[in-house]
Design a protein around this motif. Sequence first.
Motif, mmCIF file in Angstrom:
data_model
loop_
_atom_site.group_PDB
_atom_site.id
_atom_site.type_symbol
_atom_site.label_atom_id
_atom_site.label_comp_id
_atom_site.label_asym_id
_atom_site.label_seq_id
_atom_site.Cartn_x
_atom_site.Cartn_y
_atom_site.Cartn_z
ATOM 1 N N SER A 116 26.178 15.094 -26.924
ATOM 2 C CA SER A 116 26.539 15.330 -25.884
ATOM 3 C C SER A 116 27.739 14.915 -25.374
ATOM 4 O O SER A 116 28.433 15.253 -24.293
ATOM 5 C CB SER A 116 25.943 15.830 -24.694
ATOM 6 O OG SER A 116 24.881 14.697 -24.282
ATOM 7 N N CYS A 117 27.615 13.320 -25.115
ATOM 8 C CA CYS A 117 28.197 12.332 -25.323
ATOM 9 C C CYS A 117 28.344 11.045 -25.652
ATOM 10 O O CYS A 117 27.022 11.131 -26.288
ATOM 11 C CB CYS A 117 27.801 11.956 -23.535
ATOM 12 S SG CYS A 117 25.822 11.668 -23.560
ATOM 13 N N LEU A 118 28.744 10.054 -25.664
ATOM 14 C CA LEU A 118 28.553 8.723 -26.342
ATOM 15 C C LEU A 118 28.954 7.572 -25.992
ATOM 16 O O LEU A 118 29.810 7.938 -24.661
ATOM 17 C CB LEU A 118 30.068 8.578 -27.731
ATOM 18 C CG LEU A 118 30.533 10.341 -28.087
ATOM 19 C CD1 LEU A 118 31.635 9.879 -29.639
ATOM 20 C CD2 LEU A 118 28.942 10.277 -29.866
ATOM 21 N N VAL A 119 28.118 6.467 -26.236
ATOM 22 C CA VAL A 119 27.866 5.063 -25.484
ATOM 23 C C VAL A 119 28.484 4.435 -26.595
ATOM 24 O O VAL A 119 27.966 4.375 -27.598
ATOM 25 C CB VAL A 119 27.432 4.995 -25.264
ATOM 26 C CG1 VAL A 119 27.379 3.388 -24.401
ATOM 27 C CG2 VAL A 119 26.450 5.138 -23.227
ATOM 28 N N VAL A 120 30.017 3.977 -27.154
ATOM 29 C CA VAL A 120 30.286 3.277 -27.830
ATOM 30 C C VAL A 120 30.419 1.583 -28.034
ATOM 31 O O VAL A 120 31.441 1.011 -26.981
ATOM 32 C CB VAL A 120 31.730 4.104 -28.497
ATOM 33 C CG1 VAL A 120 31.752 3.498 -29.810
ATOM 34 C CG2 VAL A 120 31.529 5.211 -28.330
ATOM 35 N N HIS A 121 29.924 1.252 -28.714
ATOM 36 C CA HIS A 121 30.149 -0.773 -28.542
ATOM 37 C C HIS A 121 31.149 -0.536 -29.910
ATOM 38 O O HIS A 121 30.997 -0.703 -31.157
ATOM 39 C CB HIS A 121 29.082 -1.045 -28.908
ATOM 40 C CG HIS A 121 28.983 -2.807 -29.422
ATOM 41 N ND1 HIS A 121 29.642 -3.856 -30.245
ATOM 42 C CD2 HIS A 121 28.677 -3.669 -27.912
ATOM 43 C CE1 HIS A 121 29.269 -4.778 -30.179
ATOM 44 N NE2 HIS A 121 29.297 -5.258 -28.622
ATOM 45 N N LEU A 134 39.365 8.263 -26.853
ATOM 46 C CA LEU A 134 38.675 8.457 -24.913
ATOM 47 C C LEU A 134 39.741 9.764 -24.661
ATOM 48 O O LEU A 134 39.345 10.591 -24.153
ATOM 49 C CB LEU A 134 39.002 7.252 -24.923
ATOM 50 C CG LEU A 134 38.708 5.631 -24.672
ATOM 51 C CD1 LEU A 134 38.921 4.592 -24.521
ATOM 52 C CD2 LEU A 134 36.993 6.465 -24.136
ATOM 53 N N ASP A 135 40.555 9.927 -25.362
ATOM 54 C CA ASP A 135 42.079 11.361 -24.778
ATOM 55 C C ASP A 135 41.131 12.313 -24.678
ATOM 56 O O ASP A 135 40.934 13.645 -24.508
ATOM 57 C CB ASP A 135 42.977 10.990 -25.211
ATOM 58 C CG ASP A 135 43.826 9.956 -25.203
ATOM 59 O OD1 ASP A 135 43.642 9.840 -23.154
ATOM 60 O OD2 ASP A 135 44.718 9.063 -24.862
ATOM 61 N N ASN A 136 40.449 12.396 -26.209
ATOM 62 C CA ASN A 136 39.515 13.874 -26.818
ATOM 63 C C ASN A 136 38.194 13.880 -26.310
ATOM 64 O O ASN A 136 38.016 15.458 -27.054
ATOM 65 C CB ASN A 136 39.805 14.300 -27.828
ATOM 66 C CG ASN A 136 42.096 13.666 -28.386
ATOM 67 O OD1 ASN A 136 41.995 14.726 -27.922
ATOM 68 N ND2 ASN A 136 42.105 13.152 -28.881
ATOM 69 N N VAL A 137 37.365 12.638 -26.616
ATOM 70 C CA VAL A 137 36.418 13.067 -25.840
ATOM 71 C C VAL A 137 35.910 12.801 -24.477
ATOM 72 O O VAL A 137 35.662 11.100 -24.233
ATOM 73 C CB VAL A 137 35.485 12.125 -26.984
ATOM 74 C CG1 VAL A 137 34.068 12.885 -26.389
ATOM 75 C CG2 VAL A 137 35.874 12.786 -28.145
ATOM 76 N N PRO A 138 35.762 13.454 -23.371
ATOM 77 C CA PRO A 138 35.841 13.476 -21.769
ATOM 78 C C PRO A 138 34.698 12.164 -21.758
ATOM 79 O O PRO A 138 34.201 11.812 -20.721
ATOM 80 C CB PRO A 138 36.006 14.415 -21.282
ATOM 81 C CG PRO A 138 35.849 15.309 -22.316
ATOM 82 C CD PRO A 138 36.171 14.736 -23.582
ATOM 83 N N SER A 139 33.911 12.231 -22.372
ATOM 84 C CA SER A 139 32.292 12.002 -22.029
ATOM 85 C C SER A 139 31.892 10.643 -22.812
ATOM 86 O O SER A 139 30.884 10.463 -23.017
ATOM 87 C CB SER A 139 30.674 13.399 -21.791
ATOM 88 O OG SER A 139 31.124 13.499 -23.400
ATOM 89 N N MET A 140 32.754 10.010 -22.907
ATOM 90 C CA MET A 140 33.001 8.981 -23.931
ATOM 91 C C MET A 140 32.757 7.521 -23.212
ATOM 92 O O MET A 140 33.629 7.319 -22.833
ATOM 93 C CB MET A 140 34.109 8.815 -24.904
ATOM 94 C CG MET A 140 33.801 7.140 -26.611
ATOM 95 S SD MET A 140 34.837 8.229 -27.515
ATOM 96 C CE MET A 140 35.354 5.723 -28.480
ATOM 97 N N VAL A 141 32.399 6.692 -23.408
ATOM 98 C CA VAL A 141 32.038 5.255 -22.529
ATOM 99 C C VAL A 141 32.490 4.275 -23.804
ATOM 100 O O VAL A 141 31.647 3.662 -24.660
ATOM 101 C CB VAL A 141 30.863 5.223 -21.618
ATOM 102 C CG1 VAL A 141 30.367 3.840 -20.873
ATOM 103 C CG2 VAL A 141 30.983 6.400 -20.263
#
Length: 334
Positions: A116-121, A134-141
Amino acid sequence: MVTIRDVAKLAGVSVATVSRVLNNSISSEKSRLAVLQAVEKLEYSPNANAQALALKNTDTIGVVVTDVTDSFFAILVKAVDQVASEYGKSILIGIGYHNAEKEKNAIDTLLRKRCSCLVVHSKALDDKTLKNYLDNVPSMVIINRVIKGYEHRCVNLDNQRGTFLATETLISLGHKKIGYIGSNHNISDEEERRNGYLDALKTYQLNKLNSAIVHTSPDFDGGEKAMIELLSYHSDLTAVVTYNDNIAAGALSVLNENNIKVPEQFSVIGFDDMPIARYLIPKLTTIRYPIDLMASYAAKLALNLADKTFECPSYVQFKPTLVKRFSIENAPKK
């Protein structure tokens, strides 16, 4: 935004054919080559674009980290998991190992699993690739990195301030011969932390010592090797600032083996404030990296972005703090 329809149009095939090629299903060699050439020319990221449409359909948070065996990332994952539990969700983990292709595969795999969303290191992927996600996955941080133009979806620490504070603390104790052990990974954290050390020397008008900066693997072995190198070059060195606590632990081991008493004869400051810092002998003075708070904030931000009920806050940068224990002392009198 480049879509699968754009790829199909350029390749002269149907959308279904493009889908079969991208999913390694059976297709003619001619069609496969046409699709792959179109993908390359358009710089289309199939997994990010195709799967982003289904992000709201599951209750899973995707987390990408460098290495789960590292306590830093273990704390990060635990903090995200606690937030997920609070919201009735679960997590899936991808591992990047400081490798661009593996980081990309980790993100794509999580998207295919419809997180449902991403937290990416991510430290290895370039800004352009991350911007596309980020442009295509609006819930990615993004955590522990800042992408220009997407600051409101990035959560990071003022690394430069951290090593400035560490070096300033040693200078306030009378140390003038201070070394720095950094990471040999080509990442922004290293550059920022090295700059903080150098800025402190400049601010307090101390000369930069020749061969007083050593780069090594950011682990115990690296800390040992780097400390041996520093001692070989500088018999008058009285303190060292390290990239992280693991390096500091290795450095302490070498100092002990050479009968150099810490902190009476030599002071050491780490960075991160990992659990090991409290159990070293002496207990390690370090710079606290609030990765638990940062990861919790990042997870909540990603969840709210996925629900589209949260107005993005202004760019947030967390601040480092000094945790003073027993590995630093006034500079020894010569």
